[in-house]
Write a protein that holds these residues in place. Structure first.
Motif, PDB file in Angstrom:
ATOM      1  N   LEU A   8      35.791 -19.365  22.455  1.00 51.45           N
ATOM      2  CA  LEU A   8      34.953 -18.641  21.076  1.00 51.45           C
ATOM      3  C   LEU A   8      35.400 -19.534  19.383  1.00 51.45           C
ATOM      4  N   ILE A   9      36.217 -21.092  20.259  1.00 48.53           N
ATOM      5  CA  ILE A   9      35.146 -22.040  18.869  1.00 48.53           C
ATOM      6  C   ILE A   9      33.977 -22.510  18.526  1.00 48.53           C
ATOM      7  N   PRO A  10      33.161 -22.899  19.912  1.00 49.55           N
ATOM      8  CA  PRO A  10      32.043 -23.131  19.704  1.00 49.55           C
ATOM      9  C   PRO A  10      31.202 -21.393  19.525  1.00 49.55           C
ATOM     10  N   LEU A  11      31.470 -20.511  19.698  1.00 47.85           N
ATOM     11  CA  LEU A  11      31.510 -19.546  18.937  1.00 47.85           C
ATOM     12  C   LEU A  11      31.297 -19.402  17.532  1.00 47.85           C
ATOM     13  N   LEU A  12      32.410 -18.991  17.473  1.00 48.35           N
ATOM     14  CA  LEU A  12      32.856 -19.156  15.730  1.00 48.35           C
ATOM     15  C   LEU A  12      31.930 -20.582  14.720  1.00 48.35           C
ATOM     16  N   ALA A  13      31.936 -21.233  15.387  1.00 46.22           N
ATOM     17  CA  ALA A  13      31.121 -22.235  15.221  1.00 46.22           C
ATOM     18  C   ALA A  13      29.606 -22.215  15.133  1.00 46.22           C
ATOM     19  N   ALA A  14      28.756 -21.241  16.032  1.00 47.30           N
ATOM     20  CA  ALA A  14      27.845 -21.428  16.324  1.00 47.30           C
ATOM     21  C   ALA A  14      27.056 -19.961  14.810  1.00 47.30           C
ATOM     22  N   ILE A  15      27.634 -19.426  14.804  1.00 44.86           N
ATOM     23  CA  ILE A  15      27.594 -18.537  13.756  1.00 44.86           C
ATOM     24  C   ILE A  15      28.587 -18.874  12.197  1.00 44.86           C
ATOM     25  N   GLY A  16      29.035 -19.434  12.413  1.00 39.41           N
ATOM     26  CA  GLY A  16      28.888 -20.030  10.997  1.00 39.41           C
ATOM     27  C   GLY A  16      27.835 -20.915  10.375  1.00 39.41           C
ATOM     28  N   GLY A  17      27.688 -22.044  11.697  1.00 39.99           N
ATOM     29  CA  GLY A  17      26.546 -21.932  11.772  1.00 39.99           C
ATOM     30  C   GLY A  17      24.618 -21.824  11.171  1.00 39.99           C
ATOM     31  N   LEU A  19      25.620 -18.352   9.595  1.00 44.94           N
ATOM     32  CA  LEU A  19      25.400 -18.218   8.227  1.00 44.94           C
ATOM     33  C   LEU A  19      24.907 -18.942   6.802  1.00 44.94           C
ATOM     34  N   TRP A  20      25.742 -20.246   7.254  1.00 45.67           N
ATOM     35  CA  TRP A  20      24.778 -21.292   6.652  1.00 45.67           C
ATOM     36  C   TRP A  20      23.785 -21.392   6.125  1.00 45.67           C
ATOM     37  N   TRP A  23      21.851 -18.952   4.587  1.00 48.02           N
ATOM     38  CA  TRP A  23      22.890 -19.582   3.185  1.00 48.02           C
ATOM     39  C   TRP A  23      21.526 -20.447   2.848  1.00 48.02           C
ATOM     40  N   ALA A  24      21.469 -21.438   2.954  1.00 51.04           N
ATOM     41  CA  ALA A  24      20.593 -22.585   2.805  1.00 51.04           C
ATOM     42  C   ALA A  24      19.132 -22.325   2.394  1.00 51.04           C
ATOM     43  N   ASN A  25      18.348 -21.743   3.121  1.00 53.51           N
ATOM     44  CA  ASN A  25      16.775 -21.631   3.024  1.00 53.51           C
ATOM     45  C   ASN A  25      16.981 -19.879   2.439  1.00 53.51           C
ATOM     46  N   ARG A  26      17.271 -19.200   1.877  1.00 55.17           N
ATOM     47  CA  ARG A  26      17.337 -18.270   0.875  1.00 55.17           C
ATOM     48  C   ARG A  26      15.711 -18.171  -0.060  1.00 55.17           C
ATOM     49  N   THR A  27      15.527 -17.618  -0.532  1.00 51.07           N
ATOM     50  CA  THR A  27      14.675 -18.031  -1.485  1.00 51.07           C
ATOM     51  C   THR A  27      15.126 -17.849  -3.561  1.00 51.07           C
ATOM     52  N   ARG A  28      14.626 -18.556  -4.028  1.00 51.68           N
ATOM     53  CA  ARG A  28      15.937 -19.125  -5.279  1.00 51.68           C
ATOM     54  C   ARG A  28      14.697 -18.621  -6.319  1.00 51.68           C
ATOM     55  N   LYS A  29      15.213 -18.364  -7.230  1.00 52.07           N
ATOM     56  CA  LYS A  29      14.166 -17.701  -8.417  1.00 52.07           C
ATOM     57  C   LYS A  29      13.072 -19.156  -9.046  1.00 52.07           C
ATOM     58  N   VAL A  30      12.371 -19.026  -9.127  1.00 54.69           N
ATOM     59  CA  VAL A  30      10.797 -20.025  -8.641  1.00 54.69           C
ATOM     60  C   VAL A  30      10.914 -20.157 -10.510  1.00 54.69           C
ATOM     61  N   ARG A  31      11.481 -21.490 -10.801  1.00 53.72           N
ATOM     62  CA  ARG A  31      11.284 -21.347 -12.039  1.00 53.72           C
ATOM     63  C   ARG A  31       9.901 -22.269 -13.321  1.00 53.72           C
TER      64      ARG A  31
END
Length: 65
Positions: A8-17, A19-20, A23-31
């Motif tokens: 379960l530890i690597p499975l949870l790490a993969a899911i967390g990775g 999700l992160w 989130w990191a590659n989300r589109t942001r408001k263009v300035r």
């Protein structure tokens, strides 16, 4: 049962990775480029301004007499 916990530890790490990563590659408001171009225009205007010649310490007498 202990082996399942260790799996379960690597499975949870993969899911967390995942999700992160999403989130990191989300589109942001263009300035836009407006503020950067305004700053560059002010910089160019300042660099193109003529400057006074520096005052010479001996009053400009460089003839050596």
């Amino acid at each position: 049962m202990g082996a399942l916990v260790w799996l379960l530890i690597p499975l949870l790490a993969a899911i967390g990775g995942g999700l992160w990563g999403s989130w990191a590659n989300r589109t942001r408001k263009v300035r836009g480029d407006g503020p950067e171009l305004d700053g560059y225009a002010r910089f160019r205007a300042a660099m193109e301004k003529p400057t006074r010649a520096p005052a010479e310490p001996d009053g400009g007498a460089l003839t050596g007499r």
